[in-house]
Design an enzyme around this catalytic site. Structure first.
Site, mmCIF file in Angstrom:
data_model
loop_
_atom_site.group_PDB
_atom_site.id
_atom_site.type_symbol
_atom_site.label_atom_id
_atom_site.label_comp_id
_atom_site.label_asym_id
_atom_site.label_seq_id
_atom_site.Cartn_x
_atom_site.Cartn_y
_atom_site.Cartn_z
ATOM 1 N N GLU A 129 8.409 -28.554 50.211
ATOM 2 C CA GLU A 129 7.031 -28.033 50.134
ATOM 3 C C GLU A 129 6.151 -28.888 49.233
ATOM 4 O O GLU A 129 4.983 -29.134 49.524
ATOM 5 C CB GLU A 129 7.068 -26.582 49.611
ATOM 6 C CG GLU A 129 5.728 -25.897 49.529
ATOM 7 C CD GLU A 129 5.058 -25.742 50.882
ATOM 8 O OE1 GLU A 129 4.105 -26.507 51.129
ATOM 9 O OE2 GLU A 129 5.454 -24.873 51.687
ATOM 10 N N GLY A 187 -1.886 -37.929 35.582
ATOM 11 C CA GLY A 187 -0.583 -37.676 36.226
ATOM 12 C C GLY A 187 -0.680 -37.496 37.731
ATOM 13 O O GLY A 187 0.237 -36.985 38.356
ATOM 14 N N ASP A 201 0.353 -43.225 50.946
ATOM 15 C CA ASP A 201 0.825 -41.895 50.531
ATOM 16 C C ASP A 201 0.290 -40.816 51.477
ATOM 17 O O ASP A 201 1.016 -39.902 51.881
ATOM 18 C CB ASP A 201 0.374 -41.628 49.083
ATOM 19 C CG ASP A 201 0.772 -40.250 48.606
ATOM 20 O OD1 ASP A 201 1.960 -40.060 48.275
ATOM 21 O OD2 ASP A 201 -0.088 -39.345 48.594
ATOM 22 N N LYS A 205 2.387 -38.244 54.097
ATOM 23 C CA LYS A 205 2.200 -36.786 54.161
ATOM 24 C C LYS A 205 1.781 -36.353 55.563
ATOM 25 O O LYS A 205 2.240 -35.335 56.085
ATOM 26 C CB LYS A 205 1.154 -36.364 53.131
ATOM 27 C CG LYS A 205 1.641 -36.541 51.699
ATOM 28 C CD LYS A 205 0.498 -36.462 50.707
ATOM 29 C CE LYS A 205 0.979 -36.562 49.278
ATOM 30 N NZ LYS A 205 -0.121 -36.777 48.326
#
Ligand code: NDP
Ligand code: HSE
Length: 428
Positions: A129, A187, A201, A205
């Site tokens: 998840e 972060g 990235d 996804k």
């Protein structure tokens, strides 16, 4: 009360979030789920480093075998980035019969087939998840909540770092590099932020979402992907003057000729719900055949939001719920490959910015070449020329085949009418 010993590999940003939640809020899991979750072993390359956290229950070690050989630990939280050491560690855990909960989308997008087959062989599961959209429960939504729907389209902002940078550039006039540094400090970024800003990235996804939504293997190498790393302050300004903003948008749209799948910076009208998804937030707009449009918005990156998704999976795995659901849908073991629509066949609205000399006939020349290629203009605007006699001409189009649009742009760039290569963007 069931006592559940957990292993954690990778004590960085997200690992720190998991430790925080389990330290502060372990009672929640006891009260809500009847689970006494505790970290038994944390594996990190730097066990001596002071992280300002002290999980009382945990042994902290750089030896993964401590965790692998511990029969008490049935679930491992895997929070190591990349696809090399991360893959080896994942394989070792699966072979040792451990369930995996991971946030590593690169690992699943690139090696999901192999890892899920290995998990099936060892009768364990991989829960993920947290791999898509941080704290937003989008995997559960697609897998369970929207199970009665054929998915007719997904339009999503899936990278917190890019969205943070674009927001800071748009709202505060921040420089691209300074905004990226802030995203790293907060972060949000990957260890190698190139993966964020070049769109990889987001592509990882999107491939994972498409796999669930369209039930088949997604040829990652064919997924078209552009990032935000070539955008300029002029792009941001042009968007603003058009009543739009730029977002790095992931699109998955099925058609009879194939699945349209791409990641690209896209102009979004300011009154569209995705336009107000800012900073590290992600937004996923899903069109279901029965539910219609559903919009999920939340923090897509950061320690605690991501740890929230990790621990949701931990609960599902420890209660046995995840294994039951995942085996029902066989996400990563389907042999069927989803055919992708070639870019030339995509039908979208587009935007082009021409830099031209301010002289008679230029505008007519450009509109003539657009018209020759069948490009239907939605609106056109010429800016006031600068002191060197250069002017911007901005054109937005009605939806048309990408092949026709790019043929027109190519013809214009070859014609001598433009002074610099033409900038193009997609429009939602
Ligand atoms: P970090 O770089 O902050 O942390 C990763 C940690 O992994 C490091 O602290 C490192 O610890 C540890 N590590 C690296 N190699 C090894 C190894 N061989 N053995 C043991 N530990 C190792 O990354 P994040 O926490 O940000 O991200 C972790 C994963 O979660 C990545 O896959 C990322 O893509 C994903 N993710 C991140 C989000 C975020 O907002 N940051 C959101 C969603 C997903 P040490 O150096 O101490 O060994
Ligand atoms: N680097 C990623 C992002 C982390 O910025 O969205 C969340 O997956």
């Amino acid at each position: 009360m069931e006592r559940c010993a957990l292993g954690l590999i990778g004590w960085g940003t997200v690992g720190g979030g998991v430790v925080d939640i389990l330290t502060r809020d372990a009672a929640l899991f006891r009260e809500r789920c009847g689970l006494d979750l505790y970290l038994k072993t944390i594996v990190t390359r730097t066990p001596a480093r002071d992280r300002g956290q002290k999980p009382a229950s945990a042994t902290i070690t750089d030896r993964v075998d401590v965790l692998l050989n511990d029969p008490d630990i049935r679930t491992v939280i895997h929070l190591v980035g990349g696809t090399t050491a991360a893959k080896d560690l994942c394989v070792a855990c699966l072979k040792a019969g451990k369930h995996i909960v991971t946030a590593n989308k690169a690992l699943l997008a690139e090696h999901g087939d192999e890892l899920f087959a290995l998990a099936a062989k060892h009768q364990v599961t991989i829960a993920f998840e947290a791999a898509v959209a941080g704290g937003i429960p989008i995997i559960a939504a697609l897998r369970d909540g929207l199970v009665a729907n054929r998915i007719e389209g997904i339009y999503a902002i899936l990278n917190g770092t890019c969205n943070y940078i674009l927001t800071r550039m748009t709202e505060d006039g921040k420089d691209y590099g300074a905004a990226l540094t802030e995203a790293q400090e907060l972060g949000y970024a990957e260890a190698d932020p190139t993966l964020d800003v070049n769109g990889t990235d987001t592509a990882h996804k999107l491939a994972i979402l498409a796999r669930i939504a369209f039930h088949g293997r997604i040829p990652l190498a064919e997924l078209r992907c552009e990032g935000i790393d070539k955008l300029t302050a002029q792009d941001i300004e042009s968007a603003r003057t058009m009543g739009a903003c730029i977002k790095l948008l992931a699109v998955a749209k099925p058609s009879t000729r194939g699945l349209e799948l791409r990641v690209a910076p896209t102009l979004i009208p300011i009154d569209h719900p995705l336009a107000s998804v800012n900073k590290n937030y992600n937004g996923i707009y899903v069109h279901g055949s029965a539910a219609g449009p559903t919009l999920l918005v939340g923090q897509g990156a950061g320690a605690l939001p991501t740890a929230s998704a990790v621990l949701a999976d931990v609960v599902d795995v420890c209660t046995g719920r995840y294994l039951a659901t995942a085996s029902r849908f066989q996400f990563f073991t389907s042999a069927h490959a989803v055919p992708l629509l070639p870019e030339s066949d995509e039908v979208t609205s587009s935007y082009a910015r021409f830099i031209v000399a301010d002289k008679p006939g230029v505008l007519a020349g450009i509109t003539g070449l657009l018209s020759k290629q069948g490009v239907s203009v939605l609106n056109i605007h010429q800016g006031t020329p600068n002191q060197s006699g250069q002017a911007l001409i901005e054109v937005s189009t009605h939806p048309l085949k990408s092949a026709d649009f790019f043929a027109a742009i190519h013809a214009i760039d070859q014609s001598g009418l433009t002074l610099k290569p033409t900038v193009t963007l997609r429009r939602l």
